[in-house]
Design an enzyme around this catalytic site. Structure first.
Site: not given
Length: 463
Positions: A212, A446
């Site tokens: 989430g 990233e």
């Protein structure tokens, strides 16, 4: 410091360049190239567009790309002169680069397709890389690291990525985890974890993303409740590279209230009661590294495994990612450079309408654009690496800019190289399609490239 650098130099320098002494293991500077077969050689001589067999396509294509990188400006056609990755480097950096390119060509490229097809995590190959100092490239030497700069690290990851982008990308994540422990851990933690990680006797995973909370990382829910000298950890992490196969997990978890200041960083070891893993994910690329969910169910972790103080975890995670963004951008550079060379080779060999594709001015212009974008991306990545090494105030935003630009441009380069191959580029017999699949995810992980834009825009508007 000079003594440390000399020791590292001796460790990485090919045996043929050293006076006296023999390095244990292989000499990557003098081994002959693996044979590509007489049929493959005959095809190249005749310049036929025939479909190659799997052995030629996979042993040949990535291997040839990496080998031509080594030839540089003195190459047969000189194509590498304007995109030479060694341009502007010191002699020492050129040696690091050469060792990495040799290793990529001889230990990674010949197995790149098999690792992808069979989803093999090449542990032993990575341990060979660690013998060259690539398991803790920018980790301090007193715990087994190589002590190199961020620019040196970028050069090495770009070179390794020409052999297998997926495997190199995992190695970059591993290096980031070891650096986090080395930088933010106390002496006991550094001595306990770093040596075995630098040698790649053990492997590490970075655990931030949750089902989430992806881009909104500060909203993570994995909790760590303090009970005496331990934390009880509950929650789960998603899309964890190496998950289930690695030994050390650097985990961001909530020890306080909502937001980034309530996050701490814990180091867990595989085998800790309550630590389990989800199914192995089936992915478009990055198939030489497993990806799984990491699950914590009443997982008891000693307080002594916390990096830094409570509430510093998000800051630690972001500092790790600044370097991680440079690393993953560097992996994209290697894939793009190899793809440019593969495209150049294909244009000279493939004939249509009675002449080589290389005679087509449109394709010449597209190749020139690919080369220009590659060099621009490399310069931006290396500039950001220098800024990060120097601790400049603008380092974080420069890392975001470099990650955004390099991963977008390098994917476009690889995709255009596939297009230049025509229908052949869509076949798994050809290496170019694997570079496309492996670097697509670099625009997502990233920190997505949309988040990179947000960081750059915020920096501009706050000024």
């Amino acid at each position: 410091m000079q003594k440390i650098r000399h020791g590292l130099w001796a460790r990485l320098l090919p045996r043929s360049h050293r006076a006296g002494g023999r390095r244990r293991g292989r000499d990557y500077s003098s081994q002959p190239a693996p044979p590509t077969g007489s049929r493959a050689a005959a095809r190249r001589r005749r310049r036929l567009p025939a479909r190659p067999g799997p052995a030629m396509a996979w042993r040949g294509a990535p291997f040839v790309a990496a080998r031509r990188l080594l030839r540089g400006p003195a190459g047969r056609r000189g194509i590498a002169s304007c995109i030479d990755p060694s341009a502007g480097l010191t002699e020492e950096q050129k040696e690091f680069q050469k060792v990495a390119l040799d290793f990529a060509a001889k230990e990674m490229a010949p197995h790149m397709a098999e690792w992808d097809e069979k989803e093999i995590f090449p542990v032993e190959t990575m341990r060979k890389a660690a013998q060259l100092g690539f398991g803790g490239i920018y980790v301090k030497p007193d715990v087994g690291g190589s002590g190199l700069s961020r620019l040196d690290t970028s050069i090495i990851f770009e070179a390794l990525s020409t052999g297998c982008t997926s495997t190199t990308a995992y190695m970059s994540i591993h290096n980031m985890c070891v650096w986090m422990i080395d930088t933010f851990g106390n002496e006991e933690q550094r001595r306990r974890f770093c040596p075995s990680l630098c040698s790649m006797e053990k492997f590490a995973s970075y655990c931030l993303t949750e089902p989430g909370s992806g881009s909104d990382a500060a909203s993570l829910l994995t909790s760590a409740q303090r009970k005496g000298d331990t934390y009880v950890l509950n929650g789960s992490k998603a899309f964890i590279s190496g998950g289930g196969d690695t030994d050390v997990y650097v985990v961001m978890c909530r020890t306080g209230g909502p937001g980034p200041k309530g996050i701490s960083c814990l180091v867990l070891e595989k085998g800790t009661p309550g630590l389990s893993f989800g199914k192995k994910e089936k992915k478009v690329g990055w198939n030489s590294q497993p990806t799984r969910a990491v699950i914590f169910e009443d997982c008891v972790v000693p307080v002594g495994n916390r990096l830094g103080a409570e509430g510093q975890g998000f800051n630690i995670a972001m500092k790790g990612l600044n370097g991680g963004r440079i690393n993953i951008a560097s992996c994209s550079l290697g894939a793009a450079h190899a793809s440019v060379l593969l495209a150049q080779e294909h244009l000279t060999v493939r004939k249509q309408f009675g002449e080589p594709l290389a005679n087509n001015q449109y394709l010449q212009f597209r190749l020139a654009e690919m080369a220009t974008r590659l060099v621009a991306a490399r310069l931006m990545v290396r500039n950001a690496a220098r800024a990060l090494q120097e601790g400049r105030e603008d380092a974080a935003v420069l890392c975001s800019m470099a990650k955004l630009f390099a991963t977008d441009e390098c994917f476009a380069i690889c995709n255009q190289a596939l297009q230049m191959h025509g229908g052949y580029g869509y076949l798994k017999d050809y290496a170019v399609q694997q570079f496309v699949r492996d670097i697509r995810v670099h625009q997502i992980l990233e920190g997505t490239n949309e988040v990179m834009r947000m960081i750059v825009a915020r920096n501009l508007l706050q000024g």
